[in-house]
Write a protein that holds these residues in place. Structure first.
Motif, PDB file in Angstrom:
ATOM      1  N   ALA A 155      15.138 -29.394  33.598  1.00  0.00           N
ATOM      2  CA  ALA A 155      16.330 -30.020  33.009  1.00  0.00           C
ATOM      3  C   ALA A 155      16.655 -29.374  31.671  1.00  0.00           C
ATOM      4  O   ALA A 155      17.830 -29.065  31.381  1.00  0.00           O
ATOM      5  CB  ALA A 155      16.109 -31.521  32.836  1.00  0.00           C
ATOM      6  N   ARG A 156      15.638 -29.149  30.847  1.00  0.00           N
ATOM      7  CA  ARG A 156      15.875 -28.533  29.537  1.00  0.00           C
ATOM      8  C   ARG A 156      16.497 -27.143  29.692  1.00  0.00           C
ATOM      9  O   ARG A 156      17.468 -26.804  29.003  1.00  0.00           O
ATOM     10  CB  ARG A 156      14.570 -28.433  28.743  1.00  0.00           C
ATOM     11  CG  ARG A 156      14.757 -27.674  27.438  1.00  0.00           C
ATOM     12  CD  ARG A 156      13.532 -27.659  26.562  1.00  0.00           C
ATOM     13  NE  ARG A 156      13.787 -26.867  25.370  1.00  0.00           N
ATOM     14  CZ  ARG A 156      13.195 -27.060  24.200  1.00  0.00           C
ATOM     15  NH1 ARG A 156      12.299 -28.021  24.062  1.00  0.00           N
ATOM     16  NH2 ARG A 156      13.479 -26.299  23.160  1.00  0.00           N
ATOM     17  N   THR A 157      15.944 -26.329  30.555  1.00  0.00           N
ATOM     18  CA  THR A 157      16.465 -24.981  30.767  1.00  0.00           C
ATOM     19  C   THR A 157      17.918 -25.025  31.196  1.00  0.00           C
ATOM     20  O   THR A 157      18.753 -24.239  30.714  1.00  0.00           O
ATOM     21  CB  THR A 157      15.623 -24.246  31.827  1.00  0.00           C
ATOM     22  OG1 THR A 157      14.271 -24.149  31.367  1.00  0.00           O
ATOM     23  CG2 THR A 157      16.174 -22.852  32.082  1.00  0.00           C
ATOM     24  N   ASN A 158      18.253 -25.946  32.079  1.00  0.00           N
ATOM     25  CA  ASN A 158      19.628 -26.053  32.552  1.00  0.00           C
ATOM     26  C   ASN A 158      20.572 -26.550  31.462  1.00  0.00           C
ATOM     27  O   ASN A 158      21.702 -26.065  31.353  1.00  0.00           O
ATOM     28  CB  ASN A 158      19.694 -26.961  33.782  1.00  0.00           C
ATOM     29  CG  ASN A 158      19.192 -26.267  35.026  1.00  0.00           C
ATOM     30  OD1 ASN A 158      19.554 -25.129  35.297  1.00  0.00           O
ATOM     31  ND2 ASN A 158      18.350 -26.941  35.798  1.00  0.00           N
ATOM     32  N   TYR A 159      20.131 -27.505  30.658  1.00  0.00           N
ATOM     33  CA  TYR A 159      20.955 -27.929  29.520  1.00  0.00           C
ATOM     34  C   TYR A 159      21.221 -26.751  28.596  1.00  0.00           C
ATOM     35  O   TYR A 159      22.352 -26.535  28.141  1.00  0.00           O
ATOM     36  CB  TYR A 159      20.254 -29.034  28.723  1.00  0.00           C
ATOM     37  CG  TYR A 159      20.442 -30.438  29.246  1.00  0.00           C
ATOM     38  CD1 TYR A 159      21.696 -30.984  29.462  1.00  0.00           C
ATOM     39  CD2 TYR A 159      19.321 -31.261  29.477  1.00  0.00           C
ATOM     40  CE1 TYR A 159      21.852 -32.295  29.905  1.00  0.00           C
ATOM     41  CE2 TYR A 159      19.462 -32.570  29.928  1.00  0.00           C
ATOM     42  CZ  TYR A 159      20.734 -33.083  30.135  1.00  0.00           C
ATOM     43  OH  TYR A 159      20.885 -34.386  30.576  1.00  0.00           O
ATOM     44  N   GLU A 160      20.182 -25.989  28.290  1.00  0.00           N
ATOM     45  CA  GLU A 160      20.323 -24.855  27.380  1.00  0.00           C
ATOM     46  C   GLU A 160      21.278 -23.801  27.928  1.00  0.00           C
ATOM     47  O   GLU A 160      21.999 -23.151  27.158  1.00  0.00           O
ATOM     48  CB  GLU A 160      18.952 -24.226  27.103  1.00  0.00           C
ATOM     49  CG  GLU A 160      18.049 -25.096  26.262  1.00  0.00           C
ATOM     50  CD  GLU A 160      16.662 -24.529  26.071  1.00  0.00           C
ATOM     51  OE1 GLU A 160      16.023 -24.846  25.041  1.00  0.00           O
ATOM     52  OE2 GLU A 160      16.203 -23.773  26.950  1.00  0.00           O
ATOM     53  N   ASN A 161      21.292 -23.633  29.241  1.00  0.00           N
ATOM     54  CA  ASN A 161      22.160 -22.638  29.878  1.00  0.00           C
ATOM     55  C   ASN A 161      23.542 -23.181  30.213  1.00  0.00           C
ATOM     56  O   ASN A 161      24.334 -22.504  30.884  1.00  0.00           O
ATOM     57  CB  ASN A 161      21.491 -22.111  31.151  1.00  0.00           C
ATOM     58  CG  ASN A 161      20.241 -21.315  30.861  1.00  0.00           C
ATOM     59  OD1 ASN A 161      20.084 -20.756  29.772  1.00  0.00           O
ATOM     60  ND2 ASN A 161      19.331 -21.253  31.823  1.00  0.00           N
ATOM     61  N   LEU A 162      23.830 -24.401  29.772  1.00  0.00           N
ATOM     62  CA  LEU A 162      25.106 -25.077  30.050  1.00  0.00           C
ATOM     63  C   LEU A 162      25.305 -25.336  31.538  1.00  0.00           C
ATOM     64  O   LEU A 162      26.440 -25.507  32.006  1.00  0.00           O
ATOM     65  CB  LEU A 162      26.288 -24.282  29.489  1.00  0.00           C
ATOM     66  CG  LEU A 162      26.223 -23.911  28.008  1.00  0.00           C
ATOM     67  CD1 LEU A 162      27.515 -23.242  27.556  1.00  0.00           C
ATOM     68  CD2 LEU A 162      25.924 -25.126  27.132  1.00  0.00           C
ATOM     69  N   SER A 163      24.211 -25.375  32.280  1.00  0.00           N
ATOM     70  CA  SER A 163      24.263 -25.717  33.704  1.00  0.00           C
ATOM     71  C   SER A 163      24.103 -27.229  33.823  1.00  0.00           C
ATOM     72  O   SER A 163      23.053 -27.743  34.231  1.00  0.00           O
ATOM     73  CB  SER A 163      23.163 -24.986  34.473  1.00  0.00           C
ATOM     74  OG  SER A 163      23.310 -23.593  34.358  1.00  0.00           O
ATOM     75  N   LEU A 164      25.153 -27.936  33.447  1.00  0.00           N
ATOM     76  CA  LEU A 164      25.050 -29.390  33.299  1.00  0.00           C
ATOM     77  C   LEU A 164      24.826 -30.096  34.634  1.00  0.00           C
ATOM     78  O   LEU A 164      24.096 -31.087  34.701  1.00  0.00           O
ATOM     79  CB  LEU A 164      26.298 -29.928  32.606  1.00  0.00           C
ATOM     80  CG  LEU A 164      26.586 -29.321  31.222  1.00  0.00           C
ATOM     81  CD1 LEU A 164      27.855 -29.914  30.628  1.00  0.00           C
ATOM     82  CD2 LEU A 164      25.411 -29.532  30.274  1.00  0.00           C
ATOM     83  N   SER A 165      25.442 -29.606  35.684  1.00  0.00           N
ATOM     84  CA  SER A 165      25.232 -30.204  36.998  1.00  0.00           C
ATOM     85  C   SER A 165      23.770 -30.076  37.421  1.00  0.00           C
ATOM     86  O   SER A 165      23.169 -31.031  37.933  1.00  0.00           O
ATOM     87  CB  SER A 165      26.140 -29.536  38.037  1.00  0.00           C
ATOM     88  OG  SER A 165      25.902 -30.051  39.324  1.00  0.00           O
ATOM     89  N   SER A 166      23.194 -28.915  37.198  1.00  0.00           N
ATOM     90  CA  SER A 166      21.787 -28.697  37.560  1.00  0.00           C
ATOM     91  C   SER A 166      20.855 -29.526  36.690  1.00  0.00           C
ATOM     92  O   SER A 166      19.802 -29.971  37.153  1.00  0.00           O
ATOM     93  CB  SER A 166      21.444 -27.211  37.447  1.00  0.00           C
ATOM     94  OG  SER A 166      22.203 -26.449  38.368  1.00  0.00           O
ATOM     95  N   ALA A 167      21.234 -29.747  35.443  1.00  0.00           N
ATOM     96  CA  ALA A 167      20.427 -30.607  34.575  1.00  0.00           C
ATOM     97  C   ALA A 167      20.413 -32.033  35.114  1.00  0.00           C
ATOM     98  O   ALA A 167      19.360 -32.686  35.171  1.00  0.00           O
ATOM     99  CB  ALA A 167      20.976 -30.581  33.147  1.00  0.00           C
TER     100      ALA A 167
END
Length: 608
Positions: A465-477
């Motif tokens: 979740a953290r990695t996805n938030y950082e990458n702006l991959s909000l759906s994946s987060a």
């Protein structure tokens, strides 16, 4: 600016320091007779009978800890020719979630939004509604603030381009660019889109000279204007994009920008002679500064403090360059080509990233008043609550791409994810804890999870979740957090603590530990989901025995396993997210068994 794109306030949740042990604790030593055994399965509390999902707002509060790295992000300054629509709401929801996540990391966040209030379209819209431009701007700008409050948008700065401090910054910036030899006066004749407020190349227009964005014919216009020498910056812009390909994201937006630049940059008009409603050009009060040379400067003027001397140097020192410009794809050219060139001319640093997201459609069709299928954000949030609206659009739209809204899917998604996977797991676990453990945790969550694979699963999903938030991959987060909930439900079903409690003895002791483990899962979910659904997360935390102040102080480090301690007393189970009612007629149709088939559908309590 322009969210010329399809797109109450409160600085609610600071998220800037770790919480302390909850106040609601008491010593607890495990004894076999501490449990009341029951022959029946636990009763699951029914959901609220209110007409809308439970939601809340939180009061703003200032951080009391040292803040680290500064993270400045912006939405467009939204155009006030009309009230806010779902496109502008979508951009701002996404920006708020990113801001909240960055606050969880301990950064000093400056989240900027606001309204773009000058231009021909504003004056025309005001007149059409029987208002003068200042009255019109006040009214529409306030409607944006009201909507942001309703959606739990915790912005830090709200700038209006009619603010005096903004005008001072615009004029100083103009003077810098002029002194650099990049502004000149010339006649211009071409096809002009009133809605875009820009001249168009004939090669980019549709049949009958229609604008590809607004589908309306452009009009022939000739003006004596001031121009910015954009063509001078073609090579510098090409070099910047080659050296820093992450400047424009997603990557396919970068390809668009590189294509525009490669086709050759033309100087563009930065003033209008026929528009009175705007900032006058320095030393020429017969011309007003054109929208992009005005509104884009709001990202810098917003950094200044009210009631203090305003100048460009001071504004820049307060947070520039921006870490992230979040925009709709239809204004990508202005942010990724015009704006960087303007900044270079003025000798200022460029923003670190421009992210252009897609558009929203409804039931697979482009939204428009003429089609009668607009999606009104005020109505949506009043009907379903902010958590549902925020979660659906961030979970269901892959950030960067176009996304579609349908009410049926909206209801199914938020009911399945928020009411069932997350809300029901918390509700039935607290119910078992009250029935068998006096609502008290028997042991620390770290001890309870020794040798339990679920702990490792949760930790991996938290990192995902953290990695996805950082990458702006909000759906994946969102998906990673939902997977934590799924893992908790699977653990609950496999362990069947209600059955273990019936057996008593060691089995009951293990069941008590199982409840601690599941509630720790819920605590982790509350932290990890808080950027997306802050009020739902607050309600979860409150039921785990924490105060609102403690919740407002969480950081991302609080996703680490081990927060719940033995002796903590949980609150009584109460639905943290009530199921959204379905259309009564559709609900009745769905309840009817299909001939020759087993429907396999459970009866659902419909909210009255």
């Amino acid at each position: 600016m322009a969210a010329r794109i399809n797109t109450s306030l409160h600085n609610a949740l600071s998220f800037l320091k770790p919480f302390n042990t909850p106040l609601n604790t008491k010593p607890f030593s495990f004894r076999r007779n501490s449990f009341r055994f029951s022959k029946k399965l636990p009763y699951y509390s029914q959901f609220s009978s209110g007409k809308r999902a439970l939601y809340c707002t939180s009061s703003s509060q200032e951080s009391t800890v040292d803040e680290g790295e500064t993270f400045v992000l912006t939405t467009p300054l939204y155009y006030v020719n009309a009230p806010p629509h779902m496109g502008s709401a979508y951009t701002t929801i996404a920006a708020d979630s990113i801001a909240r996540f960055q606050r969880l990391l301990g950064k000093k966040v400056i989240f900027i939004t606001g309204t773009d209030e000058h231009g021909e379209k504003i004056a025309t819209s005001a007149a059409a509604n029987g208002r003068n431009p200042p009255e019109h701007c006040d009214l529409i700008s306030q409607s944006y603030r009201t909507l942001w409050k309703d959606l739990d948008i915790a912005y830090d700065k709200f700038i209006r381009t009619t603010d005096p401090k903004h005008e001072a910054i615009v004029k100083e910036f103009y003077a810098r660019v002029f002194a650099n030899g990049d502004i000149y006066r010339a006649d211009y004749e071409g096809l002009y889109c009133v809605n875009c407020e820009e001249y168009k190349d004939e090669k980019e227009l549709l049949e009958n000279n229609c604008c590809p964005v607004h589908q309306m014919p452009c009009v022939a216009r000739k003006e004596d204007n001031y121009f910015f020498a954009l063509s001078k910056y073609q090579k510098p812009l090409e070099d910047i994009l080659a050296q820093n390909p992450r400047f424009v994201q997603p990557s396919y937006r970068l390809n668009e920008v590189q294509s525009w630049i490669k086709s050759g940059l033309r100087d563009f008009s930065i003033s209008r002679a026929l528009v009175d409603w705007g900032i006058p050009v320095p030393d020429d009060d017969k011309q007003t500064i054109y929208v992009w040379f005005d509104a884009l400067l709001g990202y810098i003027s917003a950094l200044t403090e009210d009631n203090k001397q305003q100048n460009l140097e001071t504004a820049v020192s307060l947070g520039w360059p921006a870490s992230l410009h979040l925009i709709g794809k239809d204004i990508l050219r202005f942010h990724a080509v015009y704006w960087p060139a303007m900044l270079m001319s003025a000798g200022l640093e460029l923003p670190k990233m421009v992210f252009g997201h897609g558009f929203l459609t409804k039931d697979g069709m482009k939204m428009g008043k003429s089609l009668g299928n607009t999606l009104e954000p005020f109505e949506l949030v009043q009907k379903f609550g902010p958590d549902a609206v925020r979660y659906f659009f961030l979970r269901e739209v892959e950030f960067g791409n176009d996304g579609d809204y349908s009410e049926d899917r909206f209801i199914k998604i938020v009911n399945a994810h928020l009411a069932n996977t997350i809300g029901n797991l918390l509700n039935r676990t607290l119910g078992l804890l009250k029935k068998n453990c006096e609502s008290t945790l028997v042991v620390d969550s770290t001890v309870a999870a020794e040798g339990v694979p679920l702990k490792d699963t949760v930790e991996k999903l938290v990192e995902k979740a953290r990695t996805n938030y950082e990458n702006l991959s909000l759906s994946s987060a969102c998906e990673a957090v939902l997977e934590i909930g799924n893992a908790g439900n699977t653990y609950m079903d496999q362990r069947a603590p209600w059955f273990l409690f019936k057996q008593g003895g060691v089995s009951a002791e293990e069941a008590a530990k199982d409840l601690v483990i599941i509630l720790e899962v819920m605590r982790v979910i509350a932290v990890a989901l808080s950027p997306v659904a802050p009020c739902l997360s607050l309600r979860i935390y409150s039921q785990l025995g924490y105060t609102e102040d403690q919740f407002n102080s969480i950081t991302w480090s609080d996703t680490k396993w081990g927060g719940l301690k033995g002796g903590q007393v949980m609150e009584q189970a109460s639905p943290v997210f009530a199921r959204i009612e379905l259309n009564p007629e559709k609900e009745e149709d769905e309840k009817k068994p299909k001939v020759g088939k087993k429907t396999g559908k459970a009866k659902v309590k419909v909210v009255e």
